[in-house]
Enzyme design. Structure first.
Site, PDB file in Angstrom:
ATOM      1  N   ASP A  98      37.872 -19.033  51.212  1.00 32.37           N
ATOM      2  CA  ASP A  98      36.771 -18.048  51.293  1.00 32.37           C
ATOM      3  C   ASP A  98      37.036 -16.507  51.693  1.00 32.37           C
ATOM      4  OD1 ASP A  98      34.535 -18.321  52.723  1.00 32.37           O
ATOM      5  OD2 ASP A  98      34.679 -19.703  53.119  1.00 32.37           O
ATOM      6  N   HIS A 330      29.645 -26.352  56.414  1.00 34.50           N
ATOM      7  CA  HIS A 330      29.880 -26.456  57.269  1.00 34.50           C
ATOM      8  C   HIS A 330      28.690 -25.267  58.633  1.00 34.50           C
ATOM      9  CE1 HIS A 330      30.204 -22.551  55.604  1.00 34.50           C
ATOM     10  NE2 HIS A 330      30.409 -22.036  56.769  1.00 34.50           N
TER      11      HIS A 330
HETATM   12  C1  NOJ Z   1      27.910 -17.437  56.142  1.00 35.24           C
HETATM   13  C2  NOJ Z   1      29.003 -18.315  56.590  1.00 35.24           C
HETATM   14  O1  NOJ Z   1      28.929 -19.699  55.876  1.00 35.24           O
HETATM   15  C3  NOJ Z   1      28.509 -19.085  58.079  1.00 35.24           C
HETATM   16  O2  NOJ Z   1      29.365 -19.852  58.135  1.00 35.24           O
HETATM   17  C4  NOJ Z   1      28.446 -17.815  58.904  1.00 35.24           C
HETATM   18  O3  NOJ Z   1      28.447 -17.644  60.117  1.00 35.24           O
HETATM   19  C5  NOJ Z   1      27.994 -16.074  57.663  1.00 35.24           C
HETATM   20  N1  NOJ Z   1      27.809 -15.938  56.372  1.00 35.24           N
HETATM   21  C6  NOJ Z   1      28.262 -15.250  58.272  1.00 35.24           C
HETATM   22  O4  NOJ Z   1      30.010 -14.686  57.551  1.00 35.24           O
END
Ligand code: NOJ
Length: 563
Positions: A98, A330
């Protein structure tokens, strides 16, 4: 279309905190992932996407990074990571990391320095603005409730945070920021990782005029998204990133892009523009949301809408660009609870949903537990939830708007992100075998019947069905490259389509209802075929012709049509 390994891949997403705890502290970790690599090999996937494992104060479970080149203590060490990468490669699994570079943690040294003074050389690494008449610079609403601007008294300025106030947005206009990010990316790629999933990467270019957003009726804040989604320099930044970093490696990239349209999706992924390989859009995830409560609305959804959205993406990216295919991650509720039936037809509808998705054109993503048919959870007390998006929403709706607690809890049960984050259910042992300690988030009480041990034992399980889906992709070029065509566009019950490649036709029939349905396909008058995959109770097909097929409740059947 050129052949590339990521077009033939199936990706498995791991949310490390909830995957497997190897040391009994209640938190999943990297050695825990390494222990389970053989399980992934058995499933048949060939790429892992790891949600963030970097050092973080965990305001947003790792999506707030304090140090991009260190591993979060709770997850292990860099040695643990190196071992994971080596063993994964040894077993033929690639690892995609990520990349969270729209924002950092407010505890990242860059931000600490930036905040220290207006004269700091790093001041311009973030987006600082003066207020207007004691109000924030714009009326934008943050993704996790409240304003996108946080006031800093010492400098009498505000900084921008599209997410939580502990996630300040980086200033991509600053060339030094871009160089730092590119260096960090190269550092990881030189270690041998196989690509990046880029967090909200279409938010990195902001409209420099920072206008107010439109305020919907009944809302306190304005919608800033037109000014930070797909902003004016986004293609320039991604192209630069591609030229300086990505193009130097044989990797895969997928950009998470809320608010992206198929037309824009194509621009981001067309090969000769040299930006990204694919994007995650959210149109199908929004099919049951909208209105002033956004994702928290509990609107009914229509199969015709879902089909319209998914087929639009299939058609738009048919010749150029490439699709990603997902039902879960998630941040989303569990698909079997959302678009299937998590009671009587749990297994059957989970297989049907898998079929519907995996037979489309694009790279499929499986989210941990999807292959078990894991379901949503409904904890009674808000204290049992951990996700800050849900907690902030609860506080805002209950304390500020005086909404009924029951009503707010119902929204969390249906849409909250912790539905996806309850620990992976490995066995019927305590805490689903996820940990020997106390899990950081309670396990879904249904672990006694839904768990990995059970699915591995049962030849008719969702797991073994997913195995077949993955094998089919590996053995059939049509699944990878075939042209997609939607059938029965107006049916509210059946999702039917064909894939066609070099004269071979696959017919995919999915019944999204709990009743028997008849699929009338005039195109297939006088045609017969052979079932190559089905979730039917009986794998025989009693209809000699394909133009009238009776589908069982939640049936999915894939037919190779005779020439
Ligand atoms: C997208 C991510 O998938 C999520 O889990 C996160 O809270 C936000 N972006 C901010 O990074």
């Amino acid at each position: 279309m050129a052949e590339q390994w990521w077009k033939e891949s199936v990706v498995y997403q791991i949310y490390p905190r909830s995957f497997n705890d190897s040391n009994g502290d209640g938190i999943g970790d990297i050695p825990g992932i390494t222990e389970k690599l053989d399980y992934l090999v058995e499933l048949g996937v060939n790429v892992i996407w790891l949600s963030p494992v970097y050092d973080s104060p965990n305001d947003d479970n790792g999506y707030d990074i304090r140090n991009y080149t260190a591993i979060m203590d709770e997850f292990g060490s860099m040695e643990d990571f190196d071992r994971l990468l080596e063993e994964a490669h040894h077993k033929g699994l690639k690892i995609v990391m990520d990349l969270v570079v729209n924002h950092t943690s407010d505890e990242h040294p860059w931000f600490v320095e930036s905040k220290s003074s207006k004269e700091s050389p790093k001041r311009d690494y973030y987006i600082w603005k003066e207020g207007q008449n004691g109000q924030p610079p714009t009326n934008w609403e943050a993704a996790f409730s409240g304003s996108t601007w946080e006031y800093n008294e010492a400098s009498d300025e505000y900084y921008l945070h599209i997410f939580s106030k502990k996630q300040p947005d980086l200033n991509w206009e600053n060339e030094k920021v871009r160089e730092e990010v590119y260096d960090m990316m190269s550092w990881w790629l030189d270690k041998g990782i196989d690509g990046f999933r880029m967090d909200v990467v279409n938010f990195i270019s902001k409209d420099p005029s920072y206008p107010d957003g439109e305020v919907e009726e009944g809302k306190e804040y304005g919608d800033g998204s037109p000014y930070f989604m797909n902003g004016p320099r986004i293609h320039e930044f991604l192209h630069e990133m591609n030229q300086k970093v990505l193009s130097r490696y044989d990797i895969m990239t997928v950009g998470e892009m809320p608010g992206v349209t198929p037309e824009q999706g194509k621009r981001y992924t067309v090969e000769d523009r040299n930006e990204l390989n694919m994007v995650f859009h959210f149109e199908h995830m929004d099919v049951d949301g909208g209105g002033p409560l956004g994702k928290w609305s509990l609107n009914d959804w229509k199969l015709t809408d879902l089909k319209k959205i998914l087929s639009k993406w299939q058609y738009e990216l048919e010749e150029e660009g490439w699709n990603s295919l997902y039902w879960n991650n998630h941040d989303q509720p569990r698909v079997v609870s959302r678009f299937g039936d998590d009671q009587e037809y749990r297994k059957k509808s989970a297989k049907m949903l898998g079929t519907c998705l995996h037979l489309m054109k694009g790279t499929p993503y499986i989210y941990q537990g999807e292959e078990l048919g894991m379901t949503n959870v409904a904890f009674e007390r808000i204290e049992d939830y951990e996700d800050l998006e849900s907690l902030n929403m609860y506080q805002e709706r209950v304390d500020q708007y005086g909404d009924d607690v029951k009503d707010v809890m119902k929204r969390i049960h249906h849409k909250g992100r912790d539905n996806a984050r309850t620990p992976m259910q490995w066995s019927s042992e305590e805490h689903g075998g996820f940990t020997t300690g106390t899990p950081w988030l309670r396990v879904n009480p249904n672990y006694k019947t839904i768990n990995a041990e059970e699915v591995l034992d049962d030849p008719n399980s969702v797991f073994h069905y997913y195995q077949k889906l993955i094998q089919l992709r590996k053995s059939n070029d049509n699944v990878v490259h075939g042209k997609f065509d939607l059938l029965l566009e107006n049916s509210e019950d059946i999702f039917a389509y064909t894939r066609t490649y070099e004269g071979e036709v696959l017919l995919i029939l999915c019944n999204f209802s709990n009743k028997e349905q008849e699929a009338e396909l005039s195109e297939f008058r006088d045609k017969s075929g052979e079932i190559i995959l089905t979730n039917r109770e009986e794998s025989t097909f009693n209809s000699p012709e394909l133009f009238k097929v009776t589908l069982e409740p939640y049936e999915a059947t894939v037919i190779s049509v005779d020439k």
